[in-house]
Design a protein around this motif. Structure first.
Motif, PDB file in Angstrom:
ATOM      1  N   ALA A 121       0.767  -1.109   0.137  1.00 19.49           N
ATOM      2  CA  ALA A 121      -0.057   0.044   0.052  1.00 19.49           C
ATOM      3  C   ALA A 121       0.743   1.134  -0.135  1.00 19.49           C
ATOM      4  O   ALA A 121       0.332   2.249  -0.425  1.00 19.49           O
ATOM      5  CB  ALA A 121      -0.849   0.113   1.308  1.00 19.49           C
ATOM      6  N   GLU A 122       2.032   1.149   0.379  1.00 20.62           N
ATOM      7  CA  GLU A 122       3.054   2.364   0.520  1.00 20.62           C
ATOM      8  C   GLU A 122       3.586   2.277  -0.896  1.00 20.62           C
ATOM      9  O   GLU A 122       4.639   3.228  -1.065  1.00 20.62           O
ATOM     10  CB  GLU A 122       4.138   2.047   1.645  1.00 20.62           C
ATOM     11  CG  GLU A 122       3.443   2.380   2.979  1.00 20.62           C
ATOM     12  CD  GLU A 122       3.046   3.554   3.099  1.00 20.62           C
ATOM     13  OE1 GLU A 122       3.513   4.704   2.726  1.00 20.62           O
ATOM     14  OE2 GLU A 122       1.777   3.549   3.802  1.00 20.62           O
ATOM     15  N   GLY A 123       3.551   1.634  -1.713  1.00 17.58           N
ATOM     16  CA  GLY A 123       3.784   1.459  -3.042  1.00 17.58           C
ATOM     17  C   GLY A 123       5.242   0.756  -3.263  1.00 17.58           C
ATOM     18  O   GLY A 123       5.975   0.762  -4.562  1.00 17.58           O
ATOM     19  N   LEU A 124       5.526  -0.105  -2.111  1.00 16.37           N
ATOM     20  CA  LEU A 124       6.664  -1.023  -2.508  1.00 16.37           C
ATOM     21  C   LEU A 124       6.423  -2.385  -3.015  1.00 16.37           C
ATOM     22  O   LEU A 124       4.997  -2.739  -2.740  1.00 16.37           O
ATOM     23  CB  LEU A 124       7.428  -1.124  -1.190  1.00 16.37           C
ATOM     24  CG  LEU A 124       7.787   0.210  -0.599  1.00 16.37           C
ATOM     25  CD1 LEU A 124       8.413  -0.194   0.788  1.00 16.37           C
ATOM     26  CD2 LEU A 124       9.138   0.686  -1.422  1.00 16.37           C
ATOM     27  N   GLN A 125       7.409  -3.011  -3.718  1.00 24.33           N
ATOM     28  CA  GLN A 125       7.027  -4.462  -3.741  1.00 24.33           C
ATOM     29  C   GLN A 125       7.483  -5.194  -2.564  1.00 24.33           C
ATOM     30  O   GLN A 125       8.607  -4.997  -1.968  1.00 24.33           O
ATOM     31  CB  GLN A 125       7.930  -5.005  -4.923  1.00 24.33           C
ATOM     32  CG  GLN A 125       7.723  -4.463  -6.301  1.00 24.33           C
ATOM     33  CD  GLN A 125       8.279  -4.913  -7.408  1.00 24.33           C
ATOM     34  OE1 GLN A 125       8.228  -6.297  -7.697  1.00 24.33           O
ATOM     35  NE2 GLN A 125       9.500  -4.163  -8.030  1.00 24.33           N
ATOM     36  N   ALA A 126       6.701  -5.936  -2.095  1.00 25.37           N
ATOM     37  CA  ALA A 126       6.900  -6.640  -0.843  1.00 25.37           C
ATOM     38  C   ALA A 126       6.409  -8.275  -1.032  1.00 25.37           C
ATOM     39  O   ALA A 126       5.519  -8.478  -1.468  1.00 25.37           O
ATOM     40  CB  ALA A 126       6.239  -6.061   0.360  1.00 25.37           C
ATOM     41  N   VAL A 127       7.092  -9.122  -0.113  1.00 22.67           N
ATOM     42  CA  VAL A 127       6.967 -10.538  -0.300  1.00 22.67           C
ATOM     43  C   VAL A 127       7.080 -11.071   1.205  1.00 22.67           C
ATOM     44  O   VAL A 127       7.979 -10.997   1.783  1.00 22.67           O
ATOM     45  CB  VAL A 127       7.530 -11.210  -1.486  1.00 22.67           C
ATOM     46  CG1 VAL A 127       8.902 -11.463  -1.243  1.00 22.67           C
ATOM     47  CG2 VAL A 127       7.001 -12.732  -1.381  1.00 22.67           C
ATOM     48  N   SER A 128       6.005 -12.148   1.401  1.00 23.87           N
ATOM     49  CA  SER A 128       6.250 -12.548   2.954  1.00 23.87           C
ATOM     50  C   SER A 128       6.512 -13.837   2.722  1.00 23.87           C
ATOM     51  O   SER A 128       6.119 -14.686   1.998  1.00 23.87           O
ATOM     52  CB  SER A 128       4.836 -12.352   3.781  1.00 23.87           C
ATOM     53  OG  SER A 128       3.960 -13.363   3.303  1.00 23.87           O
ATOM     54  N   TYR A 129       7.356 -14.478   3.754  1.00 24.74           N
ATOM     55  CA  TYR A 129       7.510 -15.906   3.992  1.00 24.74           C
ATOM     56  C   TYR A 129       7.375 -16.385   5.366  1.00 24.74           C
ATOM     57  O   TYR A 129       7.787 -15.704   6.312  1.00 24.74           O
ATOM     58  CB  TYR A 129       8.967 -16.185   3.446  1.00 24.74           C
ATOM     59  CG  TYR A 129       9.315 -15.968   2.044  1.00 24.74           C
ATOM     60  CD1 TYR A 129       8.772 -16.709   1.173  1.00 24.74           C
ATOM     61  CD2 TYR A 129      10.038 -14.699   1.838  1.00 24.74           C
ATOM     62  CE1 TYR A 129       9.160 -16.647  -0.383  1.00 24.74           C
ATOM     63  CE2 TYR A 129      10.385 -14.665   0.276  1.00 24.74           C
ATOM     64  CZ  TYR A 129       9.779 -15.723  -0.669  1.00 24.74           C
ATOM     65  OH  TYR A 129       9.948 -15.095  -1.975  1.00 24.74           O
ATOM     66  N   ALA A 130       6.846 -17.416   5.544  1.00 24.38           N
ATOM     67  CA  ALA A 130       6.773 -18.231   6.754  1.00 24.38           C
ATOM     68  C   ALA A 130       8.023 -18.939   6.879  1.00 24.38           C
ATOM     69  O   ALA A 130       8.756 -19.338   5.775  1.00 24.38           O
ATOM     70  CB  ALA A 130       5.565 -19.233   6.674  1.00 24.38           C
TER      71      ALA A 130
END
Ligand code: ADP
Ligand code: ASP
Ligand code: MG
Length: 424
Positions: free
Chosen positions: A91-100
């Motif tokens: 939402a801040e305009g960054l590309q982001a990805v999460s991992y468990a």
């Protein structure tokens, strides 16, 4: 441009509003040109809530198969956090990805509820960073050889963050929390506690191991082993404060021996309410007695902390030691049903209302009489010392739990640690 790891604790992740703030802060660092990895904890209260649900249903006997499920349950708190934070970053305009943990994977041993990290696979993280993404990794959890989800013990997200920083050879690991650094003692107990601009690695290790929960001990051990630059700072400053000012704030853990030469003899006071004391009375005092008592305790995977054996009378002695309160009942049962009959002991007693108070300081290496001063101060307050344990840079006493705050405050004042009231 540097590779930086940020860790945010439960309170810092405590609501969607706070998560939005975390995202804005991380975005500021990413826009300054840094490659960012973020390791968040579960939202505050969430791990307790999850374990509370499990407790309502669990059997009286906590077997390894129950512990396996406890870890699977507790780990979900962090999984929610990484997803929410990743969305907030997008939402801040960054590309982001999460991992468990299991997705990277973060490989651990199989000691459920207190697993140790063995290896972190960095392939996906490096690829994502190279592609310009912020990588958000769960704290507190990993996966064992058989694919079981494990957790690292309470407060374990600190350890995840430092381990990730070590594996990725990050330039720095910043631990954002709800206080603005490491204090001379818990500022919530002693308002006059002072923030330390730096603390030596050795002192931090003692403070953490003696109960100061600001950093989980294993995170400090990792930082020492891999020389991770580690800083504790506040997540409650305005997210848009100057980045250089932010990078210098809080408390830096230092590795230089000389850094604290000029410092006070006692740098900090730690305390711990998590232990309980057990005593086995009238044990025959002959070679091997400690082993016959503590051997079966170790075999039951129960960690023992402070130990004392009294002088013997008529060939018999009393033997006391402390264990984690979670292990108290199990230890008492073991002593009563197995160890006392096997050693011919007269009686087994226990006390769960104790606490351990410790003074810590590198300066103690070169000053005599520091422990004696501690004992004098406690006696002036009328506090009885039940057990004592010392090392080069710490002295710990076990006392009645009801005197804990009194003891900590009196020691804090007497060792001249009091300062301006802390900001918490
Ligand atoms: P987080 O959720 O960010 O991991 P924790 O609650 O685990 O936060 O750790 C931060 C807390 O540690 C502080 O709120 C403070 O009450 C406590 N604490 C204990 N000892 C100290 C100390 N010496 N300095 C700073 N904080 C301390
Ligand atoms: N969520 C876990 C706990 O509450 C881990 C952490 O916060 O560090 O213990
Ligand atoms: Mg913590």
């Amino acid at each position: 441009m540097a590779l930086i790891v940020h860790k945010y604790g439960g309170t810092s992740m405590g609501s969607t509003e706070r998560i939005r703030n975390v995202a804005k802060r991380v975005a500021k660092w990413a826009r300054a040109g840094h490659q960012m990895i973020v390791v968040p904890s579960a939202m505050s209260g969430e791990t307790n809530r999850l374990l509370g649900l499990a407790k309502e249903l669990q059997p009286a006997q906590i077997t390894p198969s129950v512990m396996r499920e406890l870890d699977a349950i507790a780990a979900t708190g962090e999984q929610v956090s990484v997803g929410l934070l990743s969305i907030a970053l997008q939402a801040e305009g960054l590309q982001a990805v999460s991992y468990a943990g299991w997705q990277l994977p973060i490989a651990t041993d199989s000691s459920f509820t207190k697993a140790r990290i063995q290896q972190i696979d960095d392939v996906r993280v490096r690829a994502d960073l190279d592609a310009g993404k912020v990588v958000v990794i769960t704290g507190f959890q990993g996966v064992d050889d058989s694919g079981n989800i494990t957790t690292l013990g309470r407060g374990g997200s600190d350890t995840s963050a430092v381990a990730v920083a070590a594996a990725m050879k990050a330039a720095e690991c910043l631990i954002y929390t709800d206080v603005d650094g490491v204090y001379t003692t818990d500022p919530r107990v002693v308002p006059e506690a002072r923030r330390l601009a730096t603390i030596s690695f050795e002192e931090m290790l003692e403070m953490a191991s003696l109960g100061s929960k600001v950093l989980q001990i294993r995170s400090v051990e990792f930082a020492g082993k891999y020389r991770v630059k580690l800083r504790v700072l506040s997540s409650f400053t305005d997210w848009d404060i100057d980045i250089d000012e932010e990078a210098r704030s809080g408390t830096l853990i230092t590795f230089e021996e000389e850094a604290n030469m000029e410092q006070a003899v006692v740098s900090g006071i730690a305390f711990n309410r998590d232990e309980a004391k057990v005593t086995i009375l009238g044990v025959p005092d002959k070679p091997g007695v400690a082993f016959r008592i503590l051997g079966p305790v170790a075999e039951a995977n129960i960690d023992v902390d402070v130990i004392i054996q009294n002088v013997s009378h008529d060939g018999k002695t009393d033997f006391s030691f402390t264990v984690h309160r979670n292990d108290y009942q199990r230890t008492l049962d073991l002593l009563k049903t197995q160890i006392a009959p096997a050693t011919g002991a007269r009686e087994v007693t226990g006390d769960a209302r104790i606490c351990k108070v410790s003074i810590v300081g590198i300066g103690m290496k070169s000053h005599v009489g520091v422990a004696a001063t501690m004992f004098r101060i406690l006696s002036e307050e009328g506090i009885n010392i039940q057990m004592i344990s010392t090392s080069e840079i710490k002295t710990s006493v076990v006392i009645d739990e009801k005197y804990m705050e009194l003891a900590v405050r009196a020691l804090h004042r007497a060792f001249e640690l009091d300062g301006e009231p802390a900001r918490v």
